[in-house]
Write an enzyme that holds these catalytic residues in place. Structure first.
Site, PDB file in Angstrom:
ATOM      1  N   ARG A   1      47.263 100.042 106.395  1.00 23.20           N
ATOM      2  CA  ARG A   1      47.051 101.374 106.998  1.00 23.20           C
ATOM      3  C   ARG A   1      45.598 101.545 107.434  1.00 23.20           C
ATOM      4  NH1 ARG A   1      51.801 101.217 106.454  1.00 23.20           N
ATOM      5  NH2 ARG A   1      53.237 102.903 105.911  1.00 23.20           N
TER       6      ARG A   1
ATOM      7  N   GLU B   1      46.464 109.982 104.037  1.00 24.94           N
ATOM      8  CA  GLU B   1      46.612 109.034 105.140  1.00 24.94           C
ATOM      9  C   GLU B   1      46.531 109.730 106.499  1.00 24.94           C
ATOM     10  OE1 GLU B   1      49.525 106.201 107.450  1.00 24.94           O
ATOM     11  OE2 GLU B   1      50.421 107.135 105.696  1.00 24.94           O
TER      12      GLU B   1
ATOM     13  N   SER C   1      54.364 109.505 105.637  1.00 24.66           N
ATOM     14  CA  SER C   1      53.606 109.432 104.378  1.00 24.66           C
ATOM     15  C   SER C   1      52.317 110.233 104.506  1.00 24.66           C
ATOM     16  CB  SER C   1      53.221 107.990 104.070  1.00 24.66           C
ATOM     17  OG  SER C   1      54.357 107.193 104.008  1.00 24.66           O
TER      18      SER C   1
END
Ligand code: EPU
Length: 336
Positions: free
Chosen positions: A160, A331, A235
């Site tokens: 990520r 995130e 997420s």
């Protein structure tokens, strides 16, 4: 230039947060973008709007990246090299690849957002990360308006993560992404438990790209909220990576804690588990909430403000920290 005033961004972000852009322009070519950068450089970029939480009206000129087009650069009997402009919808691109029998990104089906943002957070799901198929990323340097290329290595991809979230952050407008995909002898990745189960339950022993994509779509639909129905950004937190020594201590206290190996010294634990164990799964605070089937996903049930969702995220971080002594990193890009 068609600059509009006071435009609601509600339909431009998958969280469905209703903030306004004072000024807004949608650009559909690199040339148009270059012309725009000559007159205004301090801009706010929006593409698929699938990884951002807007908490207030945007004062800067909002530039919606809507550059479309897919071209085949080269191909052999085994592989195809493609360049895809950044405004193409990611899932539609994946589905097109499957219809052409181009393999490599089928596990990334149904991820919201556009192609141009996929390298920024190196989207990943069900055992595959997009970095494994990207050969090049092209963008305009905001300062100079010049086109710049990044090789796969130069993108510094990680979990990520990429150069575009670090030293290159805010410096480039990504205009296209190039991929290398397979045309035959596809490397199918069915190792992720849920995919295997899904294929077996459908009695598929020799899966095609489409079988895998369909399995992923069905798993995602069963767990993740559809952003066109309930606002969300996938997420919300990253899965934390912690030292193994810390994990062993946690495991003594919480014997059922799940984990994934990362290296000899580090281990990844699912943020969804931490959030669920902290009592937040399925909880609703006004219109902001934690999804009932996946605690990693924060949702906007109706008219939550970005601030309300951010407050909920901070409350979760605080509770997880005090219960597990683990910091949850957000995130999603918080725009505040
Ligand atoms: N879990 C819970 N409770 C929950 C959710 C998860 O206990 O509410 C635990 C379970 O033990 C489960 C484990 O967490 O086995 C892992 O959950 P899951 O397989 O659903 O995957 P994840 O780690 O939660 C990651 C990605 C997802 C991606 C899936 C599948 C991150 C931050 N998220 O989620 O990505 O789809 O794996 O590969 O790495 C996204 O980035 O938007 C996204 C959805």
């Amino acid at each position: 230039m068609n600059i509009k005033e006071n435009i609601s961004l509600e339909t431009y972000n998958t969280f469905g947060i209703a903030v306004n852009a004072k000024r807004f322009i949608s650009v559909d070519s690199v040339y148009q973008l270059q012309q725009l950068l000559k007159i205004e450089r301090d801009v706010f970029l929006i593409s698929g709007g699938s990884n951002m939480l807007l908490t207030k009206d945007i004062e800067k000129l909002v530039v919606h990246i809507n550059i479309k087009g897919i071209s085949i650069d080269n191909e052999t009997s085994d592989v195809v090299y493609l360049t895809v402009n950044s405004g193409e919808n990611w899932h539609e691109f994946v589905q097109w690849c499957i219809s052409e029998n181009y393999g490599g990104i089928e596990n990334l089906s149904l991820i919201p957002g556009n192609v141009g943002t996929c390298p920024i957070q190196n989207i990943g799901a069900y055992g595959v990360e997009v970095k494994d198929t990207i050969t090049k990323v092209e963008g305009l340097a905001i300062k100079t308006g010049k086109l710049v290329h990044f090789s796969n290595e130069q993108c510094k991809f990680g979990y990520r993560n990429s150069i575009f979230k670090n030293e290159a952050k805010g410096k480039y407008i990504l205009t296209s992404v190039s991929f290398r995909l397979t045309k035959r002898n596809h490397t199918l990745n069915t190792s992720y438990g849920a995919i295997e189960t899904e294929l077996i339950s459908n009695k598929i022993t020799h899966p095609t790209l489409k079988n895998i994509s369909d399995a992923v779509i069905s798993i995602r639909k069963s767990k993740l909220p559809d952003p066109t129905k309930i606002g969300n950004s996938g997420s919300f937190f990253k899965n934390p990576v912690i030292p193994i020594s810390q994990f062993l201590l946690l495991q003594k206290e919480f014997p059922t804690i799940p984990s994934y190996p990362v290296s000899d010294t580090e281990i990844k634990i699912p943020a969804g588990w931490l959030v669920e164990q902290s009592g937040f799964k399925g909880k609703r605070f006004g219109d902001a909430g934690v999804h009932k089937r996946q605690a990693l996903v924060l949702v906007n049930y109706n008219h939550a403000s970005g601030k309300e969702i951010y407050e909920l995220a901070k409350k979760i971080q605080k509770t997880v920290k005090s219960k597990f002594r683990v910091s949850l990193e957000i995130e999603v890009n918080i725009i505040d």
